[in-house]
Design an enzyme around this catalytic site. Sequence first.
Site, mmCIF file in Angstrom:
data_model
loop_
_atom_site.group_PDB
_atom_site.id
_atom_site.type_symbol
_atom_site.label_atom_id
_atom_site.label_comp_id
_atom_site.label_asym_id
_atom_site.label_seq_id
_atom_site.Cartn_x
_atom_site.Cartn_y
_atom_site.Cartn_z
ATOM 1 N N LYS A 80 0.864 -1.183 0.000
ATOM 2 C CA LYS A 80 0.000 0.000 0.000
ATOM 3 C C LYS A 80 0.901 1.233 0.000
ATOM 4 O O LYS A 80 1.952 1.230 0.659
ATOM 5 C CB LYS A 80 -0.877 -0.036 1.256
ATOM 6 C CG LYS A 80 -1.934 1.041 1.324
ATOM 7 C CD LYS A 80 -2.759 0.898 2.606
ATOM 8 C CE LYS A 80 -3.896 1.892 2.694
ATOM 9 N NZ LYS A 80 -4.686 1.724 3.937
ATOM 10 N N SER A 155 -9.628 1.628 3.056
ATOM 11 C CA SER A 155 -8.790 2.410 2.173
ATOM 12 C C SER A 155 -7.746 1.591 1.408
ATOM 13 O O SER A 155 -7.190 2.091 0.431
ATOM 14 C CB SER A 155 -8.069 3.488 2.979
ATOM 15 O OG SER A 155 -7.179 2.894 3.911
ATOM 16 N N SER A 179 -9.629 -0.746 7.201
ATOM 17 C CA SER A 179 -9.042 -0.522 5.870
ATOM 18 C C SER A 179 -8.326 -1.709 5.242
ATOM 19 O O SER A 179 -7.974 -1.658 4.073
ATOM 20 C CB SER A 179 -8.086 0.670 5.915
ATOM 21 O OG SER A 179 -8.810 1.863 5.863
#
Lengths: 485, 98
Positions: A80, A155, A179
Site C-alpha cells: 500500500k 482504504s 481498511s
Amino acid sequence: MPSNLHNLTIHEASELLASRQISSQELTQAVLDRIEHVEPRVKSYVTITGDLALQQAQKADTAIAKGETTALAGVPMQLKDNMCTLGVPTTCSSRMLENFVPPYNATVVEKLNAASTVVIGKGNMDEFAMGSSTENSAFFPTHNPWDLKRVPGGSSGGPAAAVAAGECLYALGSDTGGSIRQPASLCGIVGMKPTYGLVSRYGLVAFASSLDQIGPLTKDVTDSALVLNAIAGHDPRDSTSIPQAAKDYTKALTGNIRGLKIGVPKEYYEGIDPKVAQTMRIALEKLEALGASVEETSLPHTKYALAVYYILAPSEASANLARYDGVKYGYSSQEDGSIWEAMEKTKQHGFGPEVKRRIMLGTYALSAGYYDAYYIKAQKVRTLISREFQESFQKYDVLITPTSPSTAFNLGAKMDDPVQMYLSDVCTIPINIAGIPAISLPAGLVGGLPVGMQVIGKPLAEETILRVGYAYEQATEWHKMRPEL
Amino acid sequence: MTSPRLSQDEVQHIALIYRLGLSREEIENLRSQLSDIIENFQVLEQVDTTDIPPTGHSVTLENVMRPDKADSPLPKEDILANAPRREGDYFRVKAVLD
C-alpha cells in the site's frame, strides 16, 4: 511450467520455487504480464517498479539456489502506498506527497527485503487512508475485479483488488478502522488486522496513531500466517511496539476447532443486508458442524463505536497531518504572499475533500470548549468498549460478525454522503478502538459479489483467529473463488 | 450539550486555527457536512462515563526507554532532496516576520 502463475498462493509458489520448478524471474514476469493485461481496468497500482522487481527476483533466485530460502522468497507482492520505500515514491495517493521519495524504508519493508520477497509496486488507496472505497485517491479510483462498476472497498482498495485480480500474490495494507478487512471482504480475499503493536508502524505514514496497524492481504489463511511470520515482531523504532518474541503462526493451522466457543454479538447483525446475514448464518452453521459451539451474545456499547471513532481518528489525524506545511517535503505552494498564506494554500491544494473534512472535524473536536465534551468523552467510551470486549472474551474464544454490512457498492454511490460512507465500517471500527486482532475471510457470494466473515480475537490471539479461519477454509471452497477478468 | 448547526464563521475559525485554506464553496459544503457528522456524536451523551478513565492507546506500555547511544543520522543530501526550496544546506522559507 504450470500456467496462470499469477493465480498461485504464496505457499503454492513457494513450493514451486523451492523445488526449482519455476524461477522467481518467471513468476515475477508472469505477474507483470498479468498487470499489463488487467491493470487498465482494475487500476490498483499507483507506481509499478517492474525493473526493480525483476532485479529483486534475480537476487531471490540466487538466494533460493543457495538454499537461503524463506516462505516469501521470490514471491511478488504489492505495498500500500503509505509505507515508506527508500528511493521509490510514497504518495499516500495524495497530491501532497505526489513527488515524495522517502530517504528510508519502513520496518516492514526492511523485513520483506530480508525475506527476499519481490516488491512489484505501490498500491492505490484513499488519500492518507481516509475512506472506505478508494474513491478518495487523488489520482484515480480502483475498480472491484468482481464487477468493475463497483468499489473495491478502502482504504486499502488497491492492495485488495490487486490480490483478487492476480496482480500480485499478496499485499500489505494498513487498517485504522477496517481498511484491510473491509476491502478484503469486498474483493473476496483474506485480510488481517493484527493486535495493535504487533507489527511495527515505523515508516507507515501516520493517519491515527493509536489505531493504525499494518497487516496482510492474501488469497488464503495459510498465506496470512506466512506473511504475519515475516512482519510481526518488536521494533525499538516504534515506541508502541509490543516486546514479544517471534512466533510461527503456521503452527496454529491445525484445522481443529472442536470445543471452541464462538460468540455472535447481535448488534453487528442489526441493519445489515439480509442476504449478508443469511450468508453469515450458513457460515456459522458450518463452524458448528466442525465442532465449535455458537451462541448469541450482546455488546451493547457497539452502537457508540462509530461516534467514538469519528472523534478520535480525525483528532489524531489533524495532529499528524499538521506536518504538511510545505517546508521540508511534499507539495508547497509558491504563490506570492506571506508564509501563512503559503501554508494555507499548500494545504488547500495539497489535500483532497475527505482529508480536509477530517482535519476540520479533528481540529473542531480538539478546540477550546469542545475538547472535554468530544475528545475526552470519546476516550472514556473507548475504555468501555474495550472492557466490554475483555468481558466477552472471558466467555468466548472468538467473536464472529460480518466484516461489512453489504457487498461492494457502486462507484460514486456514497461519495456525496460522508455519513453513509462512514457506516460501511460499522462492523470493523470497534476492533481498532479496542486494539484487538481480527481477520476477514471469504464466506460466500451474494449476487455474484463476495461476502466476508470477520473473526475477532482477544489481544495477541492471532493464532486463535487463524486457526478458526483455517478450519473454515478447509471445509469450504470460498477462498478458491476468483473473479473473471 | 445540544449540537447547533455550525455557522460559516465557525467553519472559518476552525480552518484558521489549522492554517487550512478553503474556498467559499468548500466552507459552505463543510458547514453542512460537519454539522451532520457532529450531530451523530450526540449519541455519546447517553453513556454514563462517571469514574471511567480515558483510553489513549490500547496497549498500556509506559516509559519505553532505549540506551542513550549515538547513531548515524540519515544523509543530509537525502533529506534535502525532498525540500521544496533550499538554499545550501538549509530549507528556504518565506519571511516569518515582516
